[in-house]
Design an enzyme around this catalytic site. Structure first.
Site, PDB file in Angstrom:
ATOM      1  N   ASP A 149       2.509   2.272  -6.574  1.00 35.13           N
ATOM      2  CA  ASP A 149       1.208   2.311  -5.421  1.00 35.13           C
ATOM      3  C   ASP A 149       1.283   0.961  -4.808  1.00 35.13           C
ATOM      4  O   ASP A 149       0.836  -0.142  -5.632  1.00 35.13           O
ATOM      5  CB  ASP A 149       0.079   2.728  -6.477  1.00 35.13           C
ATOM      6  CG  ASP A 149      -1.111   2.874  -5.344  1.00 35.13           C
ATOM      7  OD1 ASP A 149      -0.917   2.325  -4.254  1.00 35.13           O
ATOM      8  OD2 ASP A 149      -2.270   3.878  -5.705  1.00 35.13           O
ATOM      9  N   PHE A 150       1.418   0.765  -3.614  1.00 37.92           N
ATOM     10  CA  PHE A 150       1.191  -0.444  -2.771  1.00 37.92           C
ATOM     11  C   PHE A 150      -0.053  -1.019  -2.931  1.00 37.92           C
ATOM     12  O   PHE A 150      -0.348  -2.313  -2.549  1.00 37.92           O
ATOM     13  CB  PHE A 150       1.929  -0.659  -1.512  1.00 37.92           C
ATOM     14  CG  PHE A 150       1.415   0.468  -0.503  1.00 37.92           C
ATOM     15  CD1 PHE A 150      -0.008   0.767  -0.398  1.00 37.92           C
ATOM     16  CD2 PHE A 150       1.948   0.825   0.456  1.00 37.92           C
ATOM     17  CE1 PHE A 150      -0.615   1.678   0.526  1.00 37.92           C
ATOM     18  CE2 PHE A 150       1.581   1.655   1.401  1.00 37.92           C
ATOM     19  CZ  PHE A 150       0.356   2.109   1.358  1.00 37.92           C
ATOM     20  N   ASP A 180       8.091   3.780  -3.325  1.00 42.60           N
ATOM     21  CA  ASP A 180       7.164   4.690  -2.932  1.00 42.60           C
ATOM     22  C   ASP A 180       6.664   5.525  -4.285  1.00 42.60           C
ATOM     23  O   ASP A 180       7.022   5.132  -5.404  1.00 42.60           O
ATOM     24  CB  ASP A 180       7.725   5.748  -1.946  1.00 42.60           C
ATOM     25  CG  ASP A 180       6.879   6.094  -0.802  1.00 42.60           C
ATOM     26  OD1 ASP A 180       5.675   6.771  -1.098  1.00 42.60           O
ATOM     27  OD2 ASP A 180       7.212   6.243   0.384  1.00 42.60           O
ATOM     28  N   HIS A 235      -0.586   1.330  10.441  1.00 43.41           N
ATOM     29  CA  HIS A 235      -1.413   2.136  11.225  1.00 43.41           C
ATOM     30  C   HIS A 235      -2.326   3.405  10.417  1.00 43.41           C
ATOM     31  O   HIS A 235      -3.091   3.932  11.021  1.00 43.41           O
ATOM     32  CB  HIS A 235      -0.790   2.838  12.569  1.00 43.41           C
ATOM     33  CG  HIS A 235       0.073   4.064  12.114  1.00 43.41           C
ATOM     34  ND1 HIS A 235       0.760   4.813  13.033  1.00 43.41           N
ATOM     35  CD2 HIS A 235       0.745   4.500  11.130  1.00 43.41           C
ATOM     36  CE1 HIS A 235       1.542   5.595  12.481  1.00 43.41           C
ATOM     37  NE2 HIS A 235       1.681   5.415  11.272  1.00 43.41           N
TER      38      HIS A 235
END
Length: 364
Positions: free
Chosen positions: A256-257, A230, A274
């Site tokens: 950072d994904f 994260d 979501h």
């Protein structure tokens, strides 16, 4: 002003929880329209219940009911609030079973209301405060803007995208991340138990917050190692180090994904997809696909919107996503298409005892 169902006109309920109107058009009579009007007005007043719930959570009144019923004046003195106003808030909460008023005018916390306390396992207090925070509340009042403009209302109200707002300072970030942890904690052990994780390998919890789910996965699967991935300001609050039973089996990784994710055998994304639109989901799911080791799996842990008219939390959360973020809740077919675009294939959907399902994907 919400009446008991038995006292309200047109209160008969169909299986899905909606009023039973006897058909799509009703009977077309004057009485039918009157019942419809009464029902809709009652529903429009429903926003006052979460407002009362937030006020009760904000002042911590439930903690003062742990030892039994107390009068509003006592509770007001203990919480530094106005006795009459507090009585009126508690009276509304009593209509939904959060508290109960006795014949002496005292209020007691019910079994349903216990998690409003801040000193109990799985306390929902900070989750209530997050879900009713102005960052959720104000955009929800601007849903018409979402329909006319086709965009989230958040940036117009707050001057920046949702996650930029929550990253701007420690206090603001705590509202979201502590609230999300409280919302997730009751689910994590149940989700970890619902999926058959491999006996060995590395589980990467992508955007895993404070690590609640990863902790439960490692507790149940002693042959696994874990990576909590994260942003740095989120990882600062992680809880893995407080669990000696998983010592030596986890690491944290900052990043950072949208740029990359650490390699692993299982990539877990809980309540992440979501938050984002399809194109951005495809970006980070593609990074997971490229970081998967042979025979690896991607697990999206999220609500799956069911067909039909029955109530489901995903249908309410979907409007929150529309109002405050850029994302949406998705159907099984929606997930299959996301995976296809990311070089993955949906292999199965596993329900859990929570509102979430484990949507499993493998390399296409």
């Amino acid at each position: 002003m919400r009446q008991d169902d038995g006292d309200r006109p047109g209160a008969e309920r169909a299986e899905g929880g909606a009023p039973d109107t006897g058909g799509a058009a009703g009977d077309g009579s004057e009485d039918g329209f009157r019942r419809s009007a009464a029902h809709l007005i009652d529903e429009a007043l429903g926003f006052l219940f979460p407002a009362a719930l937030r006020a009760a959570a904000d002042i911590g009144v439930a903690d003062h009911l742990a030892d039994g019923p107390r009068a509003p004046a006592e509770l007001a003195a203990a919480t530094g609030t106005d006795a009459d106003g507090l009585h009126r808030v508690l009276r509304l909460l009593a209509t939904r079973g959060v508290v109960r008023e006795d014949d002496r005018g005292r209020f007691a916390l019910t079994e349903t209301g216990q998690a409003l306390r801040g000193d109990v396992p799985y306390s929902a207090r900070t989750a209530v405060l997050m879900l009713t925070d102005r960052t959720m509340w104000r955009p929800a009042g601007e849903l018409t803007r979402c329909l006319t403009d086709g965009t989230s209302a958040f940036e117009a109200l707050f001057g920046m995208p949702f996650f930029d707002h929550f990253a701007q300072d420690e206090r603001t970030a705590a509202v979201f991340h502590v609230g999300m942890a409280a919302m997730s904690d009751p689910e994590n052990a149940l989700i970890a138990a619902a999926y058959d994780f491999p006996k060995a390998g590395t589980v990467v919890d992508v955007a895993g917050g404070h690590g609640g789910l990863l902790l439960e996965v490692l507790r149940r699967n002693p042959g696994l190692d874990g990576v909590l991935f994260d942003r740095a300001h989120v990882l600062a609050g992680h809880r893995l180090g407080a669990a000696p039973e998983v010592a030596g089996r986890w690491t944290t990784a900052e990043g950072d994904f949208f740029e990359a994710v650490p390699p692993g055998d299982v990539h877990v994304l809980k309540r992440i997809t979501h938050d984002w639109d399809d194109d951005r989901c495809v970006t980070f799911l593609g990074h997971c696909r490229r970081a998967l080791r042979p025979d690896g799996r991607v697990l999206v842990v999220d609500a799956v919107v069911p067909a039909g008219n029955a109530p489901h939390q995903s249908k309410a959360l979907d409007l929150m996503m529309m109002a405050s973020l850029a994302g949406r809740e998705r159907t099984e077919e929606d997930f299959a298409e996301l995976f296809r675009r990311a070089g993955l294939r949906l292999s199965r959907v596993l329900p859990t005892p929570t509102v979430l399902s484990v949507v499993e994907a493998v390399a296409a």
